[in-house]
Structures are given as C-alpha cells and as structure tokens.
Design a protein around this motif. Structure first.
Motif, short mmCIF file in Angstrom:
data_model
loop_
_atom_site.label_atom_id
_atom_site.label_comp_id
_atom_site.label_asym_id
_atom_site.label_seq_id
_atom_site.Cartn_x
_atom_site.Cartn_y
_atom_site.Cartn_z
N GLY A 120 0.81 -1.21 0.00
CA GLY A 120 0.00 0.00 0.00
C GLY A 120 0.83 1.25 0.00
N GLY A 121 2.01 1.18 0.64
CA GLY A 121 2.87 2.35 0.68
C GLY A 121 3.64 2.60 -0.60
N LEU A 122 3.80 1.55 -1.41
CA LEU A 122 4.60 1.68 -2.62
C LEU A 122 3.77 1.80 -3.88
CD1 LEU A 122 7.38 -0.94 -1.91
CD2 LEU A 122 7.59 1.53 -1.80
N TRP A 123 2.54 1.31 -3.84
CA TRP A 123 1.73 1.22 -5.05
C TRP A 123 0.94 2.51 -5.24
CZ3 TRP A 123 1.83 -2.97 -8.32
CH2 TRP A 123 0.91 -2.94 -9.38
N GLU A 124 1.03 3.08 -6.41
CA GLU A 124 0.23 4.25 -6.75
C GLU A 124 -0.98 3.81 -7.55
OE1 GLU A 124 2.49 7.10 -8.82
OE2 GLU A 124 3.66 7.71 -7.10
N PRO A 125 -2.20 3.99 -7.05
CA PRO A 125 -3.39 3.60 -7.80
C PRO A 125 -3.42 4.26 -9.17
CG PRO A 125 -3.94 4.20 -5.54
CD PRO A 125 -2.51 4.57 -5.75
N GLY A 126 -3.70 3.45 -10.19
CA GLY A 126 -3.79 3.97 -11.54
C GLY A 126 -2.46 4.09 -12.25
N ARG A 127 -1.36 3.78 -11.52
CA ARG A 127 -0.03 3.86 -12.14
C ARG A 127 0.71 2.57 -11.84
NH1 ARG A 127 2.76 9.46 -10.74
NH2 ARG A 127 4.05 8.80 -12.51
N PRO A 128 0.36 1.47 -12.50
CA PRO A 128 0.94 0.17 -12.21
C PRO A 128 2.46 0.19 -12.35
CG PRO A 128 -0.93 -0.05 -13.71
CD PRO A 128 -0.60 1.41 -13.61
N GLN A 129 3.11 -0.64 -11.48
CA GLN A 129 4.56 -0.83 -11.50
C GLN A 129 5.33 0.46 -11.22
OE1 GLN A 129 5.61 -3.80 -11.48
NE2 GLN A 129 3.69 -4.75 -12.00
N ARG A 130 4.67 1.43 -10.57
CA ARG A 130 5.38 2.65 -10.20
C ARG A 130 5.44 2.73 -8.69
NH1 ARG A 130 5.46 6.84 -13.81
NH2 ARG A 130 6.79 7.84 -12.24
N ALA A 131 6.61 2.92 -8.14
CA ALA A 131 6.77 3.01 -6.68
C ALA A 131 6.46 4.44 -6.23
CB ALA A 131 8.19 2.63 -6.28
N ALA A 132 5.64 4.55 -5.23
CA ALA A 132 5.27 5.87 -4.72
C ALA A 132 6.46 6.49 -4.00
CB ALA A 132 4.08 5.74 -3.78
#
Length: 448
Positions: A120-132
């Motif tokens: 949850g801390g790394l995943w950006e909704p709507g932007r798969p495979q992108r680390a937040a």
C-alpha cells in the motif's frame, strides 16, 4: 530533550515518548535500521495493550494519571534481540508485486499485515509498476523497523519493477505478525473468561496484583507452535488447498525446514503434485532461484547452503514428495541447480582476486525437453559475466546421467535420506508425472 527513566518510578515504567527515544538509542548500531515512533506512530498499538518490536510483542500498561507506559526492561530485551540479528544485503526475498495480492498471505486476523502495508505504501493507484515516492522522508516503521531503508527495487525487462527485503528482515516481520496473532488470540480467551468470572480488565494486558504490576510477555512464537510430524504426508496439494480452514491450520505449525519461524504456506512438488510440508515465507523463497525463465535458472550463492551447509534438512524436505523419493531424484529445476552447483563444481574456472582466487562469473543452467522425456532432456551449464570474457559453456549433461550422479552423491552425503528412497515405493504414485509448466513471467515461480 527526550524524556528518560525517572529513578524510583514504580516498575521502571517510562512514557511512550521516552520509549520511542530509548528504542532508537539502544538499536543505533543494529544491522536492521529502526525508526522513531515505534510506540506512538502507526501501526503501533500501544493503547491496545501491546507494541510490536522486532519479532516480539511488548506489553504496555496504563499507569497512574491515565498515561500509557512501558517497562524499560522489556524495551531493552527487545532491542538486544534485534541487535543480535545479522543481515546479508545479497540474500534478498522478493515481497512483491505478484499476480494478485501477495500480502493476502498474511493472517487476516492480524493487524500488522506487513506485506499489505508495504504494498500500500509503494503502489500508486492507476499507475501500475510505479513506486510511490511521496512521504519517503517521513519516518515509517513496521514493528519498530524502518523497512524503507532496507527495501531494494529491481527492474526486469525495463518495465516490471519488483520489491525485495533482506531475508533476516522478512523473518523478523513474519515473527512479529505471528506474535501479534498469538496476543490477539490470548486476548479473546481472556475476554471470554472475564465475562464469566467478573468485570473485564484490559483485554491485552494481565496484572499480577491489584497495583497493576506488569506481567511477563506472552511466550515467543517458537514456544506456541507445534512441530510438523508428517501429518500431511502423501496428500495432493490440489485437493488439500481447496479444503476450508487449511490456511488457518498451516499457521499453527512451525516451519518444517528451519523449525523456528511460523509456517505461512504449504510447499509442494509441482512435478508430482504432492504436499511436502508447511514452511515459512523465508524458507519457501530460499529454495527458489534468483531468476526463472521457461527452461533456465540462475544458480545463486545460496545454493551453497541448500547443497552443502544444510544439505540433510533440504534433501529430507524435498523427498517428502513421494514421487521424488520413489525415483530418488529431485524436481527438474532443483536437479539442474544441483548439477551446475555440485556435480560441475570442478569444471568452474577461477580468476585472480585480491585475496586468492574467486570462481568465474555467475552459474546458469538451462535444459531442453523435460523429465517426462528423459532420453531427450539435456542440461547445459554455462557461466555468465566472466571477467575475462573467455568462459561460457562448462558442460552438457544428459538428464539420466544427472539423475545417476545425484543418486551416488545422495548415498554418500545423506545416507539416511537415500535409505528412505527407492523404486519399491511406487504404490499410489501417478502413472505419469505432471509435466513441468514454466512460468515465464517469473511471478509465481511455478516450477518450484
């Protein structure tokens, strides 16, 4: 100035703010980085009666004046345990992302659910495979551990990003989840008993007397787990995995390999379909290669442990599969790794290094055909990343020859395991082994 222990304070209790500072001070030299806020910032649950520190649950108490406090001694013990943990930055465990949601493997009754929190801390909704990257400067912890400092990101094929943590950290967080589950279970039992015997006290804290003196912590994870004694022997994973309550039952066992951590998954043979044993996440990952393609694996340095340091434990574990045991062999990927790492060890060149000589490059083994067509199955052992660029092909070993070499080595290395194997134990086995189905995405590592 951070608040410190007040001399003469009953029970050696300090406030949560002081405990935060004490935890950071005591673990300043630890190989596992810690973060301020272990007692006061999410996901700390000090006001629920406990806090997770490393792999243990520490009791919190409500002192006079309604302020929540914690014993200095308990914080020091938890810090000493954490300081004793060593980490290998090269020994990493993949924690995501996987197909589906890997963090759902955690027990749903726990609150930590560290895999879900990290995702949850790394995943950006709507932007798969992108680390937040937001909030990276904000101190963040799980069980007092600053996981962000240990997180490793890898990119495959320039598109797919994966997340990894050191194996020691994964073990600590798994132990913390289990400690929390045990605490909550004890709390429910206490509440049920209190409903009969009298008014409830705090659900997650026990007192030794009316003065509210702190009791000792619940027993550690290893003390509350039952050892695996072959209860699932000979059962098919495809059948057992669909039975209700299987996941809950697995969590009650100690890992059948390391025998210290709580089990999290049922390891099974993908060639024959049989359950091997319940294992922890760390051991389940340890047997897998760094990279897995359709018919190709990288033989990592940790195979030294699987085929040398802890040989008996791992061979016994793999031979919990009746198919592998009866045929006195290993599943094709494991046999390929053994062939490259052990049978072809003398063929691997070495190069000069500042301190003696070092083995050449990185071992890789591939195969054509499958174990179902042994006459046409050929294992090819190669070297990647040779410093001089001169070495490539080491050996080509037919499958049947590899099997025979393994049998001889097994009898010499682990005679007890070899004695339990043999062709006279074919009753009940499938007429034809399942084919190896390659997982070319590398997500589920289905070969294992």
């Amino acid at each position: 100035m951070p608040e410190r222990v007040v001399p003469g304070r009953p029970d050696g209790l300090i406030t949560l703010g002081a405990a935060d500072a004490l935890w950071v001070d005591l673990t300043a030299g630890s190989a596992v980085p810690t973060a301020f806020g272990a007692f006061t910032r999410s996901p700390a649950r000090a006001r629920a009666g406990y806090v997770l520190l490393g792999g243990r649950a520490v009791t919190t108490v409500r002192a006079s004046g309604g302020r929540w406090s914690v014993s200095v001694g308990e914080v020091r013990r938890a810090a000493a345990e954490l300081n004793a943990v060593g980490t290998d930055p090269q020994d990493l465990v993949r924690i995501g992302p996987f197909h589906g949601a890997p963090w759902q493997e955690a027990d749903e009754e726990t609150v930590l659910c560290w895999r879900r929190r990290i995702a949850g801390g790394l995943w950006e909704p709507g932007r798969p495979q992108r680390a937040a990257r937001r909030d990276l400067d904000r101190p963040y912890h799980l069980a007092g551990i600053d996981w962000r400092q240990m997180l490793v990101e890898r990119t495959r094929d320039g598109t797919q990003r994966t997340w990894w943590l050191p194996r020691a950290v994964v073990r600590l967080l798994d132990a913390a989840e289990h400690a929390e589950a045990q605490w909550l279970q004890a709390s429910q039992t206490h509440q049920a008993g209190a409903a009969v015997t009298g008014p409830p006290s705090h659900p997650r804290r026990a007192a030794r007397d009316a003065g509210g003196r702190q009791a000792t912590d619940p027993e550690g994870p290893a003390a509350s787990l039952r050892p695996y004694n072959g209860e699932l022997k000979g059962q098919l994973y495809s059948v057992l995995s669909r039975k209700p309550g299987t996941s809950r039952g697995v969590a009650g066992w100690a890992c059948a390999v390391c025998r210290t951590a709580p089990a999290a998954v049922l390891d099974h043979c993908h060639e024959h379909g049989y359950v091997r044993a319940p294992v922890c996440q760390s051991c389940n990952t340890l047997e897998r290669p760094d990279h897995l393609y359709s018919n190709d694996i990288r033989v990592a340095n940790r195979y030294t442990r699987l085929f040398h340091t802890d040989t008996d434990d791992w061979l016994r574990h793999w031979h919990r599969c009746p198919g592998c045991r009866a045929r006195t062999t290993l599943p094709l990927p494991h046999l390929a790794a053994w062939t490259a790492h052990t049978a072809c060890r003398s063929l691997r060149p070495t190069h000069r290094a500042p301190r003696g000589r070092t083995p050449c490059g990185v071992l890789r083994v591939s195969w054509t055909g499958s174990q179902n067509t042994p006459r046409s199955c050929l294992l090819t052992v190669t070297v990647d990343c040779c410093p001089s660029g001169e070495h490539r092909l080491l050996a080509q070993v037919p499958y049947r020859e590899a099997v025979e070499r393994f049998r001889v080595w097994l009898a010499e290395t682990a005679p007890a395991v070899a004695a339990a194997a043999g062709p006279d134990r074919l009753d009940g086995l499938p007429t034809e082994p399942r084919p190896v189905v390659a997982d070319t995405s590398g997500e589920g590592l289905a070969l294992f």
